[in-house]
Design a protein around this motif. Sequence first.
Motif, short mmCIF file in Angstrom:
data_model
loop_
_atom_site.label_atom_id
_atom_site.label_comp_id
_atom_site.label_asym_id
_atom_site.label_seq_id
_atom_site.Cartn_x
_atom_site.Cartn_y
_atom_site.Cartn_z
N MET A 1 42.80 31.63 25.97
CA MET A 1 41.86 30.58 25.64
C MET A 1 41.29 30.02 26.95
O MET A 1 42.02 29.72 27.87
N ILE A 2 39.99 29.89 26.98
CA ILE A 2 39.32 29.35 28.16
C ILE A 2 39.07 27.87 27.93
O ILE A 2 38.38 27.48 27.00
N GLU A 3 39.66 27.06 28.76
CA GLU A 3 39.46 25.62 28.65
C GLU A 3 38.17 25.25 29.37
O GLU A 3 38.02 25.54 30.55
N GLY A 4 37.25 24.62 28.65
CA GLY A 4 35.97 24.29 29.27
C GLY A 4 35.54 22.88 28.94
O GLY A 4 34.62 22.69 28.17
N GLY A 5 36.21 21.91 29.49
CA GLY A 5 35.76 20.54 29.30
C GLY A 5 36.06 20.01 27.90
O GLY A 5 37.19 19.78 27.54
N TRP A 6 35.00 19.87 27.10
CA TRP A 6 35.14 19.21 25.80
C TRP A 6 35.46 20.18 24.67
O TRP A 6 35.79 19.77 23.58
N MET A 7 35.38 21.49 24.91
CA MET A 7 35.61 22.43 23.82
C MET A 7 36.39 23.63 24.33
O MET A 7 36.12 24.14 25.41
N ALA A 8 37.33 24.10 23.52
CA ALA A 8 38.09 25.29 23.86
C ALA A 8 37.31 26.51 23.38
O ALA A 8 37.13 26.71 22.18
N TRP A 9 36.83 27.31 24.31
CA TRP A 9 36.03 28.49 23.96
C TRP A 9 36.96 29.68 23.73
O TRP A 9 37.39 30.33 24.65
N THR A 10 37.22 29.94 22.48
CA THR A 10 38.01 31.10 22.11
C THR A 10 37.06 32.19 21.62
O THR A 10 35.87 31.95 21.41
N PHE A 11 37.58 33.39 21.42
CA PHE A 11 36.75 34.47 20.93
C PHE A 11 36.13 34.16 19.57
O PHE A 11 34.93 34.39 19.37
N PRO A 12 36.88 33.61 18.60
CA PRO A 12 36.25 33.29 17.31
C PRO A 12 35.12 32.26 17.43
O PRO A 12 34.11 32.37 16.73
N VAL A 13 35.26 31.29 18.31
CA VAL A 13 34.21 30.29 18.50
C VAL A 13 32.97 30.94 19.10
O VAL A 13 31.84 30.74 18.63
N ALA A 14 33.16 31.76 20.12
CA ALA A 14 32.04 32.46 20.74
C ALA A 14 31.37 33.41 19.75
O ALA A 14 30.14 33.50 19.68
N LEU A 15 32.17 34.11 18.95
CA LEU A 15 31.63 35.01 17.94
C LEU A 15 30.81 34.26 16.90
O LEU A 15 29.73 34.71 16.49
N PHE A 16 31.29 33.10 16.49
CA PHE A 16 30.57 32.27 15.52
C PHE A 16 29.18 31.92 16.05
O PHE A 16 28.18 32.10 15.36
N PHE A 17 29.12 31.42 17.28
CA PHE A 17 27.82 31.04 17.84
C PHE A 17 26.93 32.25 18.08
O PHE A 17 25.72 32.19 17.91
N TRP A 18 27.51 33.38 18.45
CA TRP A 18 26.74 34.60 18.64
C TRP A 18 26.13 35.07 17.33
O TRP A 18 24.97 35.48 17.29
N VAL A 19 26.90 35.01 16.24
CA VAL A 19 26.39 35.41 14.93
C VAL A 19 25.26 34.49 14.48
O VAL A 19 24.22 34.96 14.00
N ILE A 20 25.41 33.19 14.65
CA ILE A 20 24.35 32.25 14.26
C ILE A 20 23.09 32.51 15.08
O ILE A 20 21.98 32.57 14.52
N ALA A 21 23.22 32.68 16.38
CA ALA A 21 22.06 32.96 17.23
C ALA A 21 21.40 34.27 16.84
O ALA A 21 20.17 34.37 16.78
N SER A 22 22.20 35.29 16.55
CA SER A 22 21.65 36.58 16.14
C SER A 22 20.91 36.49 14.82
O SER A 22 19.85 37.11 14.65
N LEU A 23 21.44 35.72 13.88
CA LEU A 23 20.76 35.51 12.61
C LEU A 23 19.41 34.82 12.80
O LEU A 23 18.41 35.21 12.18
N LEU A 24 19.38 33.82 13.67
CA LEU A 24 18.12 33.12 13.93
C LEU A 24 17.09 34.05 14.55
O LEU A 24 15.91 34.04 14.17
N VAL A 25 17.51 34.88 15.50
CA VAL A 25 16.59 35.84 16.12
C VAL A 25 16.12 36.86 15.09
O VAL A 25 14.92 37.17 14.99
N LEU A 26 17.04 37.40 14.30
CA LEU A 26 16.69 38.38 13.27
C LEU A 26 15.69 37.81 12.27
O LEU A 26 14.70 38.46 11.93
N PHE A 27 15.94 36.60 11.80
CA PHE A 27 15.05 36.01 10.80
C PHE A 27 13.70 35.64 11.40
O PHE A 27 12.69 35.67 10.71
N THR A 28 13.65 35.34 12.68
CA THR A 28 12.38 35.10 13.34
C THR A 28 11.58 36.40 13.42
O THR A 28 10.38 36.43 13.13
N ILE A 29 12.24 37.48 13.80
CA ILE A 29 11.57 38.78 13.86
C ILE A 29 11.09 39.20 12.47
O ILE A 29 9.96 39.69 12.31
#
Length: 93
Positions: A1-29
């Motif tokens: 687990m990478i400790e980064g200030g106010w939020m613990a950036w774990t793989f599931p957290v990063a994956l969640f944000f990556w999926v949301i960003a990818s969905l937004l890009v896909l739906f824009t395209i």
Amino acid sequence: MIEGGWMAWTFPVALFFWVIASLLVLFTILAIRFPETPRLGILRIETTRGDRLFISLLGSAFICLGWLFFAGPPIWWGLALALVYAAAVFRWV
């Protein structure tokens, strides 16, 4: 687990944000490449793909929170239920 200030950036957290960003890009395209007209669904409101994505993401968040409250972790079955909900939203809303 990478400790980064106010939020613990774990793989599931990063994956969640990556999926949301990818969905937004896909739906824009998709919106640029295949413009659509709003459709009237079971809620009797006009929705586009983006509206249905927002409704499914919001509902999925509540489903997962409810799963955590009533059943606790792990949340895999709650996620499966959220995916079924999202499929239903895209089909009928």
